[in-house]
Design a protein around this motif. Structure first.
Motif, PDB file in Angstrom:
ATOM      1  N   GLY A  88       0.797  -1.230   0.000  1.00 25.45           N
ATOM      2  CA  GLY A  88       0.000   0.000   0.000  1.00 25.45           C
ATOM      3  C   GLY A  88       0.821   1.266   0.000  1.00 25.45           C
ATOM      4  O   GLY A  88       0.277   2.353  -0.199  1.00 25.45           O
ATOM      5  N   ASP A  89       2.130   1.156   0.205  1.00 22.10           N
ATOM      6  CA  ASP A  89       2.992   2.336   0.124  1.00 22.10           C
ATOM      7  C   ASP A  89       3.141   2.769  -1.332  1.00 22.10           C
ATOM      8  O   ASP A  89       3.022   1.960  -2.262  1.00 22.10           O
ATOM      9  N   VAL A  90       3.434   4.045  -1.533  1.00 22.06           N
ATOM     10  CA  VAL A  90       3.636   4.607  -2.864  1.00 22.06           C
ATOM     11  C   VAL A  90       5.131   4.831  -3.084  1.00 22.06           C
ATOM     12  O   VAL A  90       5.844   5.272  -2.183  1.00 22.06           O
ATOM     13  N   ILE A  91       5.601   4.510  -4.286  1.00 21.17           N
ATOM     14  CA  ILE A  91       7.023   4.665  -4.615  1.00 21.17           C
ATOM     15  C   ILE A  91       7.184   5.605  -5.800  1.00 21.17           C
ATOM     16  O   ILE A  91       6.479   5.491  -6.806  1.00 21.17           O
ATOM     17  N   TYR A  92       8.125   6.530  -5.670  1.00 29.49           N
ATOM     18  CA  TYR A  92       8.523   7.381  -6.798  1.00 29.49           C
ATOM     19  C   TYR A  92       9.947   7.019  -7.162  1.00 29.49           C
ATOM     20  O   TYR A  92      10.856   7.134  -6.341  1.00 29.49           O
ATOM     21  N   THR A  93      10.132   6.518  -8.373  1.00 26.25           N
ATOM     22  CA  THR A  93      11.477   6.212  -8.844  1.00 26.25           C
ATOM     23  C   THR A  93      11.967   7.335  -9.741  1.00 26.25           C
ATOM     24  O   THR A  93      11.251   7.792 -10.635  1.00 26.25           O
ATOM     25  N   LYS A  94      13.188   7.777  -9.477  1.00 26.66           N
ATOM     26  CA  LYS A  94      13.749   8.909 -10.211  1.00 26.66           C
ATOM     27  C   LYS A  94      14.478   8.476 -11.482  1.00 26.66           C
ATOM     28  O   LYS A  94      15.145   9.290 -12.127  1.00 26.66           O
ATOM     29  N   SER A  95      14.367   7.192 -11.832  1.00 33.49           N
ATOM     30  CA  SER A  95      15.008   6.703 -13.060  1.00 33.49           C
ATOM     31  C   SER A  95      14.168   7.115 -14.273  1.00 33.49           C
ATOM     32  O   SER A  95      12.982   6.779 -14.346  1.00 33.49           O
ATOM     33  N   PRO A  96      14.767   7.819 -15.226  1.00 36.17           N
ATOM     34  CA  PRO A  96      13.994   8.264 -16.395  1.00 36.17           C
ATOM     35  C   PRO A  96      13.676   7.121 -17.343  1.00 36.17           C
ATOM     36  O   PRO A  96      14.482   6.223 -17.558  1.00 36.17           O
ATOM     37  N   LEU A  97      12.485   7.146 -17.890  1.00 30.87           N
ATOM     38  CA  LEU A  97      12.083   6.208 -18.926  1.00 30.87           C
ATOM     39  C   LEU A  97      11.787   7.004 -20.199  1.00 30.87           C
ATOM     40  O   LEU A  97      11.609   8.222 -20.154  1.00 30.87           O
ATOM     41  N   LYS A  98      11.712   6.303 -21.314  1.00 23.52           N
ATOM     42  CA  LYS A  98      11.483   6.998 -22.589  1.00 23.52           C
ATOM     43  C   LYS A  98      10.188   7.794 -22.567  1.00 23.52           C
ATOM     44  O   LYS A  98      10.143   8.958 -22.984  1.00 23.52           O
ATOM     45  N   LYS A  99       9.112   7.165 -22.058  1.00 24.01           N
ATOM     46  CA  LYS A  99       7.812   7.846 -22.012  1.00 24.01           C
ATOM     47  C   LYS A  99       7.664   8.740 -20.788  1.00 24.01           C
ATOM     48  O   LYS A  99       6.790   9.605 -20.759  1.00 24.01           O
ATOM     49  N   ASN A 100       8.518   8.510 -19.802  1.00 21.82           N
ATOM     50  CA  ASN A 100       8.424   9.256 -18.535  1.00 21.82           C
ATOM     51  C   ASN A 100       9.805   9.760 -18.132  1.00 21.82           C
ATOM     52  O   ASN A 100      10.468   9.167 -17.277  1.00 21.82           O
ATOM     53  N   PRO A 101      10.261  10.848 -18.742  1.00 19.95           N
ATOM     54  CA  PRO A 101      11.627  11.341 -18.513  1.00 19.95           C
ATOM     55  C   PRO A 101      11.891  11.846 -17.097  1.00 19.95           C
ATOM     56  O   PRO A 101      13.045  12.073 -16.741  1.00 19.95           O
ATOM     57  N   PHE A 102      10.851  12.006 -16.281  1.00 18.56           N
ATOM     58  CA  PHE A 102      11.040  12.504 -14.916  1.00 18.56           C
ATOM     59  C   PHE A 102      10.769  11.425 -13.866  1.00 18.56           C
ATOM     60  O   PHE A 102      10.680  11.718 -12.679  1.00 18.56           O
ATOM     61  N   GLY A 103      10.658  10.167 -14.323  1.00 15.36           N
ATOM     62  CA  GLY A 103      10.406   9.065 -13.406  1.00 15.36           C
ATOM     63  C   GLY A 103       8.945   8.669 -13.374  1.00 15.36           C
ATOM     64  O   GLY A 103       8.110   9.234 -14.091  1.00 15.36           O
ATOM     65  N   PHE A 137      -1.804   8.553 -11.868  1.00 17.82           N
ATOM     66  CA  PHE A 137      -0.565   8.833 -12.580  1.00 17.82           C
ATOM     67  C   PHE A 137      -0.258   7.829 -13.688  1.00 17.82           C
ATOM     68  O   PHE A 137       0.820   7.871 -14.276  1.00 17.82           O
ATOM     69  N   ASP A 138      -1.204   6.929 -13.987  1.00 15.88           N
ATOM     70  CA  ASP A 138      -1.006   5.991 -15.094  1.00 15.88           C
ATOM     71  C   ASP A 138      -1.031   6.699 -16.444  1.00 15.88           C
ATOM     72  O   ASP A 138      -0.511   6.173 -17.429  1.00 15.88           O
ATOM     73  N   ASP A 139      -1.656   7.844 -16.495  1.00 14.12           N
ATOM     74  CA  ASP A 139      -1.666   8.630 -17.729  1.00 14.12           C
ATOM     75  C   ASP A 139      -0.318   9.342 -17.866  1.00 14.12           C
ATOM     76  O   ASP A 139       0.064  10.148 -17.015  1.00 14.12           O
ATOM     77  N   ASP A 140       0.425   9.026 -18.932  1.00 10.59           N
ATOM     78  CA  ASP A 140       1.790   9.559 -19.090  1.00 10.59           C
ATOM     79  C   ASP A 140       1.823  11.078 -19.118  1.00 10.59           C
ATOM     80  O   ASP A 140       2.692  11.701 -18.494  1.00 10.59           O
ATOM     81  N   ALA A 141       0.894  11.682 -19.831  1.00 12.04           N
ATOM     82  CA  ALA A 141       0.887  13.148 -19.944  1.00 12.04           C
ATOM     83  C   ALA A 141       0.639  13.783 -18.574  1.00 12.04           C
ATOM     84  O   ALA A 141       1.303  14.762 -18.212  1.00 12.04           O
ATOM     85  N   ARG A 142      -0.297  13.214 -17.803  1.00 15.86           N
ATOM     86  CA  ARG A 142      -0.582  13.764 -16.479  1.00 15.86           C
ATOM     87  C   ARG A 142       0.633  13.623 -15.560  1.00 15.86           C
ATOM     88  O   ARG A 142       0.983  14.547 -14.831  1.00 15.86           O
ATOM     89  N   LEU A 143       1.267  12.452 -15.591  1.00 10.39           N
ATOM     90  CA  LEU A 143       2.450  12.218 -14.764  1.00 10.39           C
ATOM     91  C   LEU A 143       3.581  13.168 -15.135  1.00 10.39           C
ATOM     92  O   LEU A 143       4.195  13.801 -14.264  1.00 10.39           O
ATOM     93  N   ASN A 144       3.876  13.280 -16.424  1.00 12.64           N
ATOM     94  CA  ASN A 144       4.976  14.136 -16.872  1.00 12.64           C
ATOM     95  C   ASN A 144       4.707  15.613 -16.565  1.00 12.64           C
ATOM     96  O   ASN A 144       5.613  16.341 -16.151  1.00 12.64           O
ATOM     97  N   ASN A 145       3.465  16.037 -16.764  1.00  9.39           N
ATOM     98  CA  ASN A 145       3.117  17.432 -16.474  1.00  9.39           C
ATOM     99  C   ASN A 145       3.213  17.735 -14.987  1.00  9.39           C
ATOM    100  O   ASN A 145       3.549  18.860 -14.590  1.00  9.39           O
ATOM    101  N   TYR A 146       2.913  16.724 -14.160  1.00 10.28           N
ATOM    102  CA  TYR A 146       3.020  16.917 -12.715  1.00 10.28           C
ATOM    103  C   TYR A 146       4.478  17.049 -12.283  1.00 10.28           C
ATOM    104  O   TYR A 146       4.838  17.946 -11.508  1.00 10.28           O
ATOM    105  N   LEU A 147       5.336  16.151 -12.766  1.00 14.28           N
ATOM    106  CA  LEU A 147       6.723  16.100 -12.304  1.00 14.28           C
ATOM    107  C   LEU A 147       7.634  17.152 -12.947  1.00 14.28           C
ATOM    108  O   LEU A 147       8.611  17.587 -12.335  1.00 14.28           O
ATOM    109  N   ARG A 148       7.318  17.562 -14.171  1.00 12.77           N
ATOM    110  CA  ARG A 148       8.221  18.456 -14.921  1.00 12.77           C
ATOM    111  C   ARG A 148       8.631  19.701 -14.145  1.00 12.77           C
ATOM    112  O   ARG A 148       9.830  20.014 -14.063  1.00 12.77           O
ATOM    113  N   PRO A 149       7.721  20.447 -13.562  1.00 15.70           N
ATOM    114  CA  PRO A 149       8.133  21.668 -12.849  1.00 15.70           C
ATOM    115  C   PRO A 149       8.811  21.400 -11.505  1.00 15.70           C
ATOM    116  O   PRO A 149       9.385  22.317 -10.922  1.00 15.70           O
TER     117      PRO A 149
END
Length: 216
Positions: A88-103, A137-149
């Motif tokens: 039930g814990d949430v994890i944020y990985t800082k490793s960039p992926l092609k579709k998710n450059p901010f993790g 955050f499964d939606d790539d655009a939503r995830l990237n827009n959240y993390l980018r700034p």
């Protein structure tokens, strides 16, 4: 800020339970993610978890056991500083992926384990059903827009953002009960997709076998 959003989700002929009963009319709230999650301070200092319990985070598979998913453990010599990840814990990985450059951000739906210091682990507050965090955050655009700034990239393409800093962005969540029901709905969709993928794979294998027999 309160956003008035009407929801109605229903898919017929798919064997899915209708999540619109009862219909939710409460407004979704726009707040910061820190209003729903808090950084975890739980470490593997007592070595309660071994190297066979190290977890990884995959964009497609979510939180997985490293050995089962990658065939081996990539843990360091000591795992004392590794973060403990409960179910039930949430994890944020800082490793960039092609579709998710901010993790990526995922929820641990499986067994408890540990992750390296490259990961940020979060505990839910009482108003949070954490599988919904992953759905959101499964939606790539939503995830990237959240993390980018929030994320600054270093010279080696590494992510420079603190655990608490990753929670300062704005999100829009419903109440905990609706979070749960929406999460269950999308899990049914995932299960249905998996079922049909298995059926498709079986039919493709059957077709291949029949074609081989035809030209013997």
């Amino acid at each position: 800020m309160i956003l008035g959003i009407q929801r109605s989700v229903s898919i017929d002929q798919a064997g899915l339970r209708d999540v619109t009963a009862p219909f939710f009319s409460h407004a979704w709230e726009q707040r910061k993610l820190r209003d729903y999650l808090v950084p975890s301070k739980e470490k593997n200092s007592a070595l309660s978890y071994g190297k066979d319990e190290v977890l990884s985070v995959s964009g497609d598979a979510g939180v997985v056991n490293q050995i089962q998913f990658q065939g081996r453990s990539y843990a360091g010599a000591s795992t004392k500083d590794y973060g403990v990840v409960q179910t039930g814990d949430v994890i944020y990985t800082k490793s960039p992926l092609k579709k998710n450059p901010f993790g990526i951000i995922k929820t641990n739906k499986g067994k408890a384990g540990i992750v390296s210091t490259l990961y940020a682990v979060y505990k839910p507050k009482d108003n949070t059903y954490t599988p919904f965090v992953e759905v959101y955050f499964d939606d790539d655009a939503r995830l990237n827009n959240y993390l980018r700034p929030l994320v600054n990239k270093g010279a080696k393409n590494d992510m420079k953002v603190s655990k608490s800093g990753a929670l300062t962005g704005l999100i829009c969540f419903p109440g905990a009960t609706e979070q749960r029901m929406l999460s269950e709905f999308f899990q049914q969709l995932e299960d249905l997709i998996t079922l049909h993928q298995r059926k498709l794979s079986h039919l493709q294998q059957q077709k291949k076998a029949l074609l081989q027999q035809m030209f013997v």
